[in-house]
Design an enzyme around this catalytic site. Structure first.
Site, short mmCIF file in Angstrom:
data_model
loop_
_atom_site.label_atom_id
_atom_site.label_comp_id
_atom_site.label_asym_id
_atom_site.label_seq_id
_atom_site.Cartn_x
_atom_site.Cartn_y
_atom_site.Cartn_z
N TYR A 91 41.09 -16.23 59.72
CA TYR A 91 41.09 -15.99 58.54
C TYR A 91 41.37 -17.25 57.65
O TYR A 91 40.78 -17.39 56.59
CB TYR A 91 42.28 -15.07 58.36
CG TYR A 91 42.29 -13.58 58.69
CD1 TYR A 91 41.37 -12.96 57.54
CD2 TYR A 91 43.05 -13.00 59.31
CE1 TYR A 91 41.06 -11.68 57.93
CE2 TYR A 91 42.48 -11.64 59.57
CZ TYR A 91 41.65 -10.92 58.79
OH TYR A 91 41.49 -9.59 58.89
N GLU A 125 44.41 -1.06 86.84
CA GLU A 125 43.43 -1.06 85.86
C GLU A 125 44.01 -0.45 84.30
O GLU A 125 43.91 -1.03 83.10
CB GLU A 125 42.17 -0.55 86.09
CG GLU A 125 40.89 -0.66 85.01
CD GLU A 125 39.87 -0.38 85.49
OE1 GLU A 125 39.33 -0.32 86.49
OE2 GLU A 125 38.93 0.09 84.42
#
Lengths: 549, 362
Positions: free
Chosen positions: B94, B190
C-alpha cells in the site's frame, strides 16, 4: 424380395399423400423459417440468390433492388427486383409455386441454389402466414410486354395455382420482380437482412444492390468491378460422391443401354478400363442393361467403386471469387488498415471438387476489444446462422492465432481488431441442413480451410509485428520518461542527495538508456521478421508461487 | 547491531549504483537466482542450500520499472530500520501506492521485489523491517511459551495446555521466544480440521505431545518456531499431511528442507529432523481409504518434483512413493480416515504409525 418391394411402393404412395403444406409446417426450421426474424432474412436470401444466379448465367452484371415495407406490426411486404434475363411465361408458375422444381438439382455445377426448394418455400410461407398470393412480373428481351402472375401453391398437389394472369407494360428491358407479403419481424444487427446484404455485397463485388429498409432508409452497395465471375462448368458426378440412393436413381434415369455406357456417359473420370475394374470387382457383366441392376447389385457396385482407384474429378467446374476481387469486396465494406487474401488450389472431398478462399482485414476502426468477426460463405452466399456447427468456425478456433500476433484463449475465436472471411466454392457444398447454415465437418475441407487461414495468418503476423515494433519504440521512449525520476528520487532518499545531484543522476541515466535503446532498435531492424515479443511489462523473474511465506 | 549492519548494506548498494550512473555505466544489481534449479540438498545438514547461480538486474529500458521499484523498496526499508518500525508485506504494497507510476499493481509484484532484496543481502525480511502478514500456525499441548509483553517488556509465560477449546497462535517473530516442555514429540498437522479433532479429544494429553496446525504450506514463522522448539528441547517432529503431491512436496518438503524461493534463509527456516507420518500411497491401499482421482496439476507436481527437486532426487523412498501414486492415479486426504469412524485416527492410525518407524518416510 418381391414382398419388400411391394411394401416400399405402398409406403411411397402413402408419402405422396402428405401435403407440401404439412411437410413445410413440420420442416420449417430446416428451411430457415424458424422464427419471424429469420423468416424475413430467408425470404430475401432466396430471392436474391436466385436473382444473382440468373444474372450470372445470362452474363449480365447484376443490379438488384431489395425493398422491405412495414405493413403492420408483424406483416411486411418484400420486393426483390433484378435485371436478369427474365423467365419465359410457361415456367413462371412452376419455378415459383412448385416445390422441388428447378434446374439445379440434376446437375453438378457451382451455384447458390441447390434443390429448387428455396423460393417456392418462401412463396408457401407467404401464403401460409398472410394468405396473400405472390406477385411476379417477368420480362424477357425479345418480348415487348411483361408477364404478370399472382400465384398460390396447391398444397395438396404441390402444383401452382394461378390466381391472376395478365400482361403489362414494363419499362425494364428484361428482368424479374417478385413481391410477397409475409409475417416477419425486422431488426438490425448480426443475422439481420442488413448484415446479409452487406456480406453478399462483399463476396459479389460485380453486383450492385440497392436496399431500402422498413424505415425507408436506402443503402446502395455499389459494384466495384465490371468483371463477371468465370462461368462455372457443369460436371457429371464423380463415382466417389455417389451413394446408393443416387446410384439407383441414376440407373433408372439413364439413357445408356449397358452398364458400360451408363458409367462412361453419366459419370466424370470413368473410362472403359475403370468400368471393367468396377464390374469385375462387383462381379457384374458390363453388358447388362442398367434397368436390370437390382438393389444388391447396386450395393456391390458402390463397394467396388470405393475399392477402385479413380482420378479426382476435374476442377474447372469451380469459380472462386479470386484474391483481387475478394480484397476489393472487403475493402469496399470493411474499414480496416490491412488486408490480405488467398485462393487455395482446388481440392476434393467425397468426389466433389471445392476451393477454399480466405481473406483477413485488420486494424483501422475495427473493434479492438471484441473477438474476431468471422464472415462465412458458401458459393458466394453468406452463412449467418449456426456458427458453432460450422467447419469454418471450427477451423478458425483450431488455428494458433497467437503466432500471428492476435490474442486467443483456448477453445475460442481469436480476439482483436480483425475480420476473417472464409469462402467455400464447390459444386455441392456439404451443408449440415437444408437451411444451408453451416458447412459439415469433412476432414479434407477443414484441412484446406486451415491452410488458407495460415497463408493469410502469416501475412497478418508480418504486418502486426512490424506495427508493434514501431509502437514499442514510441512506448519505450515514454517508458524511460515515466520511471527515470523514480530511480533518481529513490537514490536521493537513500543517500540524502541534493536536488542538483538528483537532476544530474537523471540526466546521466537518460543518456545511458537512450543510447542503449537506439542500439536495440538497430538490432531489431536487422532481425526483421523474427517473432520475438518484447516483454516490457513482464518481470524477468522466475518464482514459485505460493511456496514460501 | 543488526540495524547498523542492515543500514550499511543498503547504503553500500545505493552508493555503488550512484557511482555507476555518474560514470555512465549501466547500473546493475546482482542477486542469487531464487528457484529450485538453484538449490542443492545438503543431506548432512538436512536443508536446501543456495547454489551459485546469480542473476543481474541491469538497468535497461525494459527493466527500468522494476529497478526503480527495487530502489524505492530499499529506501522504505532504510526508513523502517532507522525509525525501528515494521511494515507488513501488505502495508509495503500500500505504501507503494504513493510512488506514482512506479507503484505496484498487485501485491505479488511487491512481494517478489522484497524477496529479491532479501536474497541480495542474504538476510530475512524481518531484519529489513518487513514482516509477513500470514497466519503463523496454531499450537496446543504440553508447552509453555516464554514471551515478552510488548507493553511492559516483562517476561510472560503462556501455557498451551490452558487454551481451552482455542489455541496459541505462533507470532510472526519467534526469535526471542523460550520454551518449557515435558512433551515427547511435536506433531505438525496439515489441516485445521484434523488439528481441531485432535485438540477436541485432547490427543496431546494421551500422547504427551505438542500439536501444531500448519494450514497449508507453513509460514516462515511457523517453520522457525518448530525448528527452535525441536532444537532447544531435543524433540522429534512428526508431520501428518494428506496423501497427495501437494501435501508431500509443498507442505512436508518445505517444512523439512525449505523452499527454492527463499533458499538464502532455509538454513534457519526448516526442520531437518522432521519425519513423515502422513498418508502414504501404501496407506490408501492398506486402509482402503476413500480417494479422489489425481488432478492434472498433481501429476505436473510429481513430474516437476522428479525432475527438479533435489530432495526427491536424493530420497529413493519418495520417488517410489510418487511413482506409486501416479500409477494408482489416486490421492487421499487425511480426513478420509473418518470413513472408519471419526476417532479411528486417534485410536488406530496415529498410535500404529508412531510405533513403527519403518512406516515413516524420510
Amino acid at each position: 424380395m418381391a414382398e419388400e418391394k411391394e411394401i416400399a411402393y405402398r409406403l411411397a404412395e402413402k408419402q405422396k399423400e402428405v401435403s407440401v403444406a404439412e411437410f413445410f409446417e413440420r420442416n420449417r426450421h430446416l428451411l430457415g423459417f424458424d422464427n419471424k426474424r429469420k423468416a424475413l432474412m430467408t425470404v430475401i436470401k432466396e430471392a436474391v440468390d436466385n436473382a444473382l444466379d440468373a444474372c450470372e448465367e445470362a452474363k449480365i452484371l447484376p443490379e438488384i433492388k431489395v425493398e422491405i415495407i412495414e405493413m403492420s406490426e408483424d406483416r411486411f411486404r418484400v420486393i426483390v427486383e433484378d435485371n436478369g434475363p427474365g423467365i419465359i411465361k410457361e415456367q413462371i408458375p412452376k419455378i415459383f409455386a412448385k416445390l422441388l422444381y428447378g434446374s439445379k438439382f440434376h446437375t453438378l455445377k457451382q451455384a447458390r441454389g441447390q434443390q429448387g426448394i428455396g423460393i417456392s418455400a418462401a412463396v408457401l410461407y407467404a401464403q401460409l402466414t398472410t394468405g396473400r398470393p405472390t406477385k411476379i412480373i417477368s420480362k424477357i428481351r425479345t418480348k415487348s410486354e411483361a408477364n404478370y402472375y399472382e400465384l398460390h401453391i396447391n398444397t395438396q398437389k404441390n402444383n401452382p395455382e394461378i390466381v391472376k394472369e395478365s400482361t403489362l407494360e414494363w419499362k425494364k428491358e428484361h428482368g424479374t420482380k417478385i413481391e410477397m407479403d409475409i409475417e416477419a419481424s425486422y431488426q438490425k444487427g448480426a443475422q439481420s437482412v442488413d448484415e446479409y446484404l452487406k456480406e453478399t455485397a462483399i463476396v459479389n463485388p460485380h453486383a450492385t444492390i440497392i436496399y431500402t429498409n422498413p424505415k425507408a432508409e436506402q443503402v446502395i452497395f455499389a459494384r466495384s468491378t465490371n468483371d463477371l465471375p468465370k462461368e462455372p462448368k457443369e460436371i457429371k458426378p464423380h463415382p466417389y460422391g455417389v451413394e446408393l440412393g443416387i446410384l439407383l436413381k441414376m440407373l433408372k434415369a439413364t439413357e445408356g443401354r449397358t452398364l458400360q455406357s451408363f458409367f462412361t456417359n453419366d459419370f466424370s473420370r470413368v473410362g472403359p478400363t475403370t468400368v471393367k475394374e468396377i464390374c469385375e470387382k462387383a462381379a457384374i457383366p458390363p453388358s447388362i442393361k442398367p434397368s436390370e441392376v437390382n438393389m444388391q447389385m447396386a450395393e456391390r457396385l458402390i463397394k467396388a467403386i470405393r475399392e477402385t482407384k479413380i482420378i479426382a474429378p476435374p476442377t474447372d467446374c469451380i469459380s472462386p471469387i479470386g484474391k483481387d476481387l475478394l480484397l476489393s469486396g472487403l475493402k469496399k465494406e470493411i474499414p480496416a488498415e490491412f488486408y490480405t487474401a488467398t485462393t487455395r488450389p482446388p481440392s476434393v472431398y467425397r468426389g466433389m471438387p471445392f476451393v477454399i478462399e480466405c481473406c483477413i482485414a485488420y486494424g483501422g476502426s475495427l473493434d479492438k476489444e471484441s473477438s474476431a468477426n468471422v464472415l462465412r460463405f458458401a458459393n458466394r452466399v453468406p452463412l449467418l446462422y449456426q456458427p458453432g456447427a460450422c467447419a469454418i468456425t471450427k477451423s478458425i478456433i483450431g488455428t494458433a492465432w497467437r503466432s500471428y500476433g492476435l490474442n486467443q484463449s483456448s477453445g475460442a475465436l481469436p480476439a482483436g481488431p480483425v475480420v476473417i472471411l472464409v469462402h467455400l466454392a464447390s459444386v455441392w457444398p456439404p451443408f449440415t441442413s437444408e437451411a444451408k447454415e453451416a458447412i459439415a465437418h469433412y476432414p479434407e475441407i477443414i484441412k484446406e480451410i486451415k491452410l488458407a487461414i495460415q497463408e493469410c495468418g502469416r501475412e497478418l503476423a508480418r504486418y502486426v509485428l512490424k506495427k508493434r515494433r514501431v509502437s514499442d519504440s514510441i512506448q519505450k521512449k515514454g517508458y524511460i520518461e515515466k520511471y527515470l525520476n523514480h530511480v533518481g528520487g529513490a537514490l536521493k532518499e537513500l543517500l540524502s542527495l541534493s536536488d542538483k545531484e538528483e537532476a544530474r543522476i537523471n540526466d546521466s541515466l537518460k543518456d545511458i538508456l537512450e543510447k542503449s535503446r537506439k542500439i536495440e532498435e538497430i538490432e531489431k531492424v536487422e532481425h526483421d521478421g523474427s517473432e520475438e515479443r518484447l516483454g516490457i511489462l513482464q518481470n524477468d523473474e522466475e518464482s514459485e508461487v505460493g511456496e514460501d511465506g | 547491531m543488526a540495524e547498523e549492519n542492515m543500514l550499511a548494506k543498503i547504503k553500500k548498494t545505493a552508493t555503488e549504483i550512484y557511482r555507476q550512473i555518474m560514470a555512465k555505466e549501466k547500473p546493475h544489481l546482482k542477486m542469487p537466482l531464487r528457484s529450485l534449479s538453484n538449490v542443492n540438498y545438503d543431506s548432512k545438514e538436512g536443508y536446501f542450500e543456495m547454489s551459485n547461480e546469480f542473476k543481474e538486474r541491469t538497468l535497461t529500458v525494459n527493466t527500468i520499472k522494476t529497478f526503480a521499484q527495487t530502489l524505492r523498496m530499499l529506501s522504505l526499508s532504510k526508513t523502517l530500520v532507522e525509525t525501528d518500525d515494521i511494515a507488513t508485506k501488505r502495508e509495503a504494497y500500500y505504501i507503494s501506492k504513493n510512488w506514482g507510476d512506479a507503484k505496484f499493481v498487485e501485491q505479488p509484484e511487491s512481494d517478489t521485489v522484497m524477496d529479491d532484496i532479501e536474497a541480495m543481502f542474504m538476510v530475512n525480511r524481518e531484519q529489513m523491517g518487513f514482516i509477513s502478514d500470514e497466519h503463523g500456525g496454531s499450537v496446543s499441548g504440553e508447552l509453555i511459551v516464554v514471551d515478552i509483553d510488548p507493553s511492559t517488556n516483562k517476561e510472560i509465560k503462556i501455557d498451551c495446555t490452558k487454551m481451552g477449546t482455542g489455541s496459541y497462535s505462533v507470532p510472526t517473530r519467534v526469535e526471542h521466544l523460550k520454551f518449557e516442555t515435558n512433551a515427547k514429540f511435536v506433531l505438525a498437522i496439515e489441516t485445521q480440521g484434523m488439528y481441531e479433532r485432535l485438540v477436541k479429544h485432547s490427543y496431546w494429553k494421551t500422547a504427551n505431545c505438542i500439536l501444531i496446525s500448519l494450514t497449508g504450506v507453513p509460514s516462515r514463522a511457523c517453520r522457525r518456531f518448530i525448528r527452535k522448539l525441536s532444537d532447544e528441547k531435543k524433540l522429534p517432529v512428526y508431520v501428518f499431511t494428506d496423501g497427495d503431491p501437494y501435501g508431500w512436496l509443498n507442505i512436508y518438503r518445505t517444512l523439512k528442507v525449505g523452499s527454492g524461493n527463499a533458499a538464502h534463509i532455509n538454513k534457519y527456516f526448516c526442520v531437518p529432523n522432521a519425519k513423515f507420518i502422513g498418508i502414504t500411497a501404501r496407506d490408501i491401499v492398506d486402509y482402503d481409504l476413500p480417494s479422489h482421482p489425481l488432478k492434472d496439476i498433481d501429476i505436473k507436481r510429481v513430474v516437476d518434483g522428479m525432475k527438479n527437486d533435489p530432495f526427491v532426487k536424493f530420497h529413493p523412498e519418495w520417488q517410489k512413493e510418487l511413482n506409486m501414486l501416479v500409477k494408482m492415479k489416486k490421492r487421499a486426504e487425511q480426513q478420509a480416515l473418518a470413513a472408519h469412524g471419526l476417532n479411528f485416527v486417534i485410536s488406530d492410525y496415529l498410535p500404529k504409525k508412531l510405533k513403527d518407524p519403518k512406516s515413516w518416510l524420510p
